[in-house]
Write a protein that holds these residues in place. Structure first.
Motif, PDB file in Angstrom:
ATOM      1  N   ASN A 191      20.555  29.485  -2.849  1.00 44.39           N
ATOM      2  CA  ASN A 191      20.344  30.915  -3.056  1.00 44.39           C
ATOM      3  C   ASN A 191      18.983  31.279  -2.485  1.00 44.39           C
ATOM      4  N   ILE A 192      18.974  32.225  -1.574  1.00 44.80           N
ATOM      5  CA  ILE A 192      17.720  32.619  -0.931  1.00 44.80           C
ATOM      6  C   ILE A 192      17.566  34.133  -1.024  1.00 44.80           C
ATOM      7  N   LYS A 193      16.475  34.575  -1.604  1.00 46.04           N
ATOM      8  CA  LYS A 193      16.230  36.006  -1.726  1.00 46.04           C
ATOM      9  C   LYS A 193      15.774  36.558  -0.382  1.00 46.04           C
ATOM     10  N   ILE A 194      16.337  37.714  -0.006  1.00 42.47           N
ATOM     11  CA  ILE A 194      16.039  38.293   1.302  1.00 42.47           C
ATOM     12  C   ILE A 194      15.788  39.792   1.161  1.00 42.47           C
ATOM     13  N   SER A 195      15.125  40.359   2.161  1.00 43.68           N
ATOM     14  CA  SER A 195      14.906  41.802   2.192  1.00 43.68           C
ATOM     15  C   SER A 195      16.131  42.488   2.791  1.00 43.68           C
ATOM     16  N   ALA A 196      16.218  43.802   2.605  1.00 37.00           N
ATOM     17  CA  ALA A 196      17.326  44.552   3.204  1.00 37.00           C
ATOM     18  C   ALA A 196      17.263  44.473   4.722  1.00 37.00           C
ATOM     19  N   GLY A 197      16.041  44.432   5.259  1.00 36.94           N
ATOM     20  CA  GLY A 197      15.890  44.316   6.707  1.00 36.94           C
ATOM     21  C   GLY A 197      16.463  43.013   7.222  1.00 36.94           C
ATOM     22  N   THR A 198      16.202  41.927   6.515  1.00 39.24           N
ATOM     23  CA  THR A 198      16.757  40.622   6.899  1.00 39.24           C
ATOM     24  C   THR A 198      18.271  40.631   6.738  1.00 39.24           C
ATOM     25  N   MET A 199      18.759  41.197   5.645  1.00 40.11           N
ATOM     26  CA  MET A 199      20.197  41.244   5.395  1.00 40.11           C
ATOM     27  C   MET A 199      20.936  41.945   6.534  1.00 40.11           C
ATOM     28  N   ASN A 200      20.357  43.032   7.034  1.00 34.01           N
ATOM     29  CA  ASN A 200      21.000  43.796   8.104  1.00 34.01           C
ATOM     30  C   ASN A 200      21.020  43.059   9.431  1.00 34.01           C
ATOM     31  N   ARG A 201      20.192  42.025   9.566  1.00 35.45           N
ATOM     32  CA  ARG A 201      20.115  41.297  10.837  1.00 35.45           C
ATOM     33  C   ARG A 201      20.732  39.899  10.774  1.00 35.45           C
ATOM     34  N   LEU A 202      21.319  39.568   9.634  1.00 37.71           N
ATOM     35  CA  LEU A 202      21.950  38.256   9.508  1.00 37.71           C
ATOM     36  C   LEU A 202      23.210  38.173  10.371  1.00 37.71           C
ATOM     37  N   PRO A 203      23.562  36.969  10.803  1.00 33.26           N
ATOM     38  CA  PRO A 203      24.831  36.808  11.531  1.00 33.26           C
ATOM     39  C   PRO A 203      25.994  36.970  10.556  1.00 33.26           C
ATOM     40  N   GLY A 204      27.212  36.844  11.066  1.00 31.86           N
ATOM     41  CA  GLY A 204      28.378  36.986  10.211  1.00 31.86           C
ATOM     42  C   GLY A 204      28.547  35.782   9.289  1.00 31.86           C
ATOM     43  N   LEU A 205      29.392  35.961   8.273  1.00 31.04           N
ATOM     44  CA  LEU A 205      29.680  34.859   7.355  1.00 31.04           C
ATOM     45  C   LEU A 205      30.245  33.661   8.103  1.00 31.04           C
ATOM     46  N   HIS A 206      29.911  32.474   7.627  1.00 33.64           N
ATOM     47  CA  HIS A 206      30.357  31.197   8.180  1.00 33.64           C
ATOM     48  C   HIS A 206      29.741  30.901   9.543  1.00 33.64           C
ATOM     49  N   GLN A 207      28.689  31.673   9.889  1.00 31.66           N
ATOM     50  CA  GLN A 207      27.934  31.404  11.106  1.00 31.66           C
ATOM     51  C   GLN A 207      26.655  30.647  10.738  1.00 31.66           C
ATOM     52  N   GLU A 208      26.097  29.951  11.717  1.00 28.95           N
ATOM     53  CA  GLU A 208      24.861  29.213  11.456  1.00 28.95           C
ATOM     54  C   GLU A 208      23.681  30.176  11.385  1.00 28.95           C
ATOM     55  N   VAL A 209      22.783  29.906  10.454  1.00 27.45           N
ATOM     56  CA  VAL A 209      21.599  30.745  10.297  1.00 27.45           C
ATOM     57  C   VAL A 209      20.412  29.850   9.964  1.00 27.45           C
ATOM     58  N   ARG A 210      19.249  30.279  10.382  1.00 31.62           N
ATOM     59  CA  ARG A 210      18.006  29.569  10.047  1.00 31.62           C
ATOM     60  C   ARG A 210      17.042  30.569   9.435  1.00 31.62           C
ATOM     61  N   LEU A 211      16.605  30.295   8.217  1.00 31.27           N
ATOM     62  CA  LEU A 211      15.691  31.188   7.514  1.00 31.27           C
ATOM     63  C   LEU A 211      14.385  30.461   7.204  1.00 31.27           C
ATOM     64  N   HIS A 212      13.282  31.027   7.667  1.00 29.05           N
ATOM     65  CA  HIS A 212      11.963  30.520   7.289  1.00 29.05           C
ATOM     66  C   HIS A 212      11.757  30.886   5.823  1.00 29.05           C
ATOM     67  N   THR A 213      11.254  29.959   5.039  1.00 37.60           N
ATOM     68  CA  THR A 213      11.250  30.189   3.594  1.00 37.60           C
ATOM     69  C   THR A 213       9.864  30.089   2.963  1.00 37.60           C
ATOM     70  N   TYR A 214       9.723  30.842   1.879  1.00 43.53           N
ATOM     71  CA  TYR A 214       8.565  30.745   0.997  1.00 43.53           C
ATOM     72  C   TYR A 214       9.091  30.293  -0.359  1.00 43.53           C
ATOM     73  N   THR A 215       8.461  29.283  -0.959  1.00 43.17           N
ATOM     74  CA  THR A 215       8.913  28.743  -2.231  1.00 43.17           C
ATOM     75  C   THR A 215       8.012  29.224  -3.358  1.00 43.17           C
ATOM     76  N   ALA A 216       8.615  29.860  -4.346  1.00 47.55           N
ATOM     77  CA  ALA A 216       7.879  30.322  -5.518  1.00 47.55           C
ATOM     78  C   ALA A 216       8.319  29.500  -6.724  1.00 47.55           C
ATOM     79  N   VAL A 217       7.373  28.822  -7.343  1.00 45.21           N
ATOM     80  CA  VAL A 217       7.694  27.961  -8.480  1.00 45.21           C
ATOM     81  C   VAL A 217       7.029  28.513  -9.734  1.00 45.21           C
ATOM     82  N   ARG A 218       7.829  28.712 -10.766  1.00 44.62           N
ATOM     83  CA  ARG A 218       7.311  29.133 -12.066  1.00 44.62           C
ATOM     84  C   ARG A 218       7.795  28.152 -13.122  1.00 44.62           C
ATOM     85  N   GLU A 219       7.302  28.319 -14.324  1.00 48.27           N
ATOM     86  CA  GLU A 219       7.703  27.403 -15.393  1.00 48.27           C
ATOM     87  C   GLU A 219       9.204  27.435 -15.634  1.00 48.27           C
TER      88      GLU A 219
END
Length: 201
Positions: free
Chosen positions: A27-55
């Motif tokens: 599960n990766i949280k994304i912005s609406a801007g990113t969502m609008n530019r994603l490829p179609g379902l079942h297509q390959e995608v690469r997302l640069h990620t930021y990891t937020a860790v809480r208790e």
């Protein structure tokens, strides 16, 4: 921790994408801007990620470009702007629009983002203007002033003003103001440049 996730896009919902990697769905949280530019379902995608860790939680935030990720990192350093607020900002404006807004001091544009009031917008400008300028090269010019923007004429006009010796911040502010106040969204570079020069002079 996790630099990027590369796999098959299995699901897209509001502010979230599920990317399957070797049988595991992330599960990766994304912005609406990113969502609008994603490829179609079942297509390959690469997302640069930021990891937020809480208790009580472990969240991944994903971006299609490294530049968008770096801006997200800068945004969350500002007091009052958490990951949710940063995603909100990146949902209502592109990377280029955000850079322009910060460098030109356009608090009204920043306030379009959900949860970003006048004071927070002013804090964003104050805290990030120098950092954004520093990312643009020795002359303070944005490396991507025309990249990804809907109005390339705007970026060209800004670059022309910088080439004429005006500071990047002043050039961005002048161009932004004439486009907004004079209704020049669809104008060509020459027209925007002439109007911006009149405003500066």
């Amino acid at each position: 921790m996790i630099a990027y996730v590369k796999g098959t896009l299995e699901e897209i919902t509001e502010n979230n994408a599920v990317v399957e990697v070797n049988g595991i769905g992330y599960n990766i949280k994304i912005s609406a801007g990113t969502m609008n530019r994603l490829p179609g379902l079942h297509q390959e995608v690469r997302l640069h990620t930021y990891t937020a860790v809480r208790e009580d939680a472990f969240w991944l935030y994903g971006f299609l470009s490294r530049e968008e990720l770096e801006l997200f990192r800068l945004l969350i350093t500002v007091n009052g702007v958490g990951p949710k607020g940063a995603l909100g900002i990146l949902s209502v404006m592109s990377v280029s629009e955000l850079r322009l807004a910060i460098l030109s001091g356009d608090g009204k544009l920043l306030s379009r983002a959900p949860g970003i009031g006048k004071k927070t917008a002013e804090r964003l400008i104050l805290d990030l203007r120098d950092k954004i300028s520093a990312a643009g090269g020795e002359d303070g010019r944005l490396q991507t002033v025309t990249a990804g923007t809907e109005n390339s004429a705007r970026g060209e006009a800004v670059e022309a003003l910088v080439a004429l010796g005006y500071g990047a911040g002043d050039a961005l502010k002048a161009v932004n103001e004439v486009i907004r106040t004079a209704g020049m969204e669809d104008a060509d570079t020459e027209s925007i440049l002439k109007a911006a020069l009149k405003r500066i002079l």
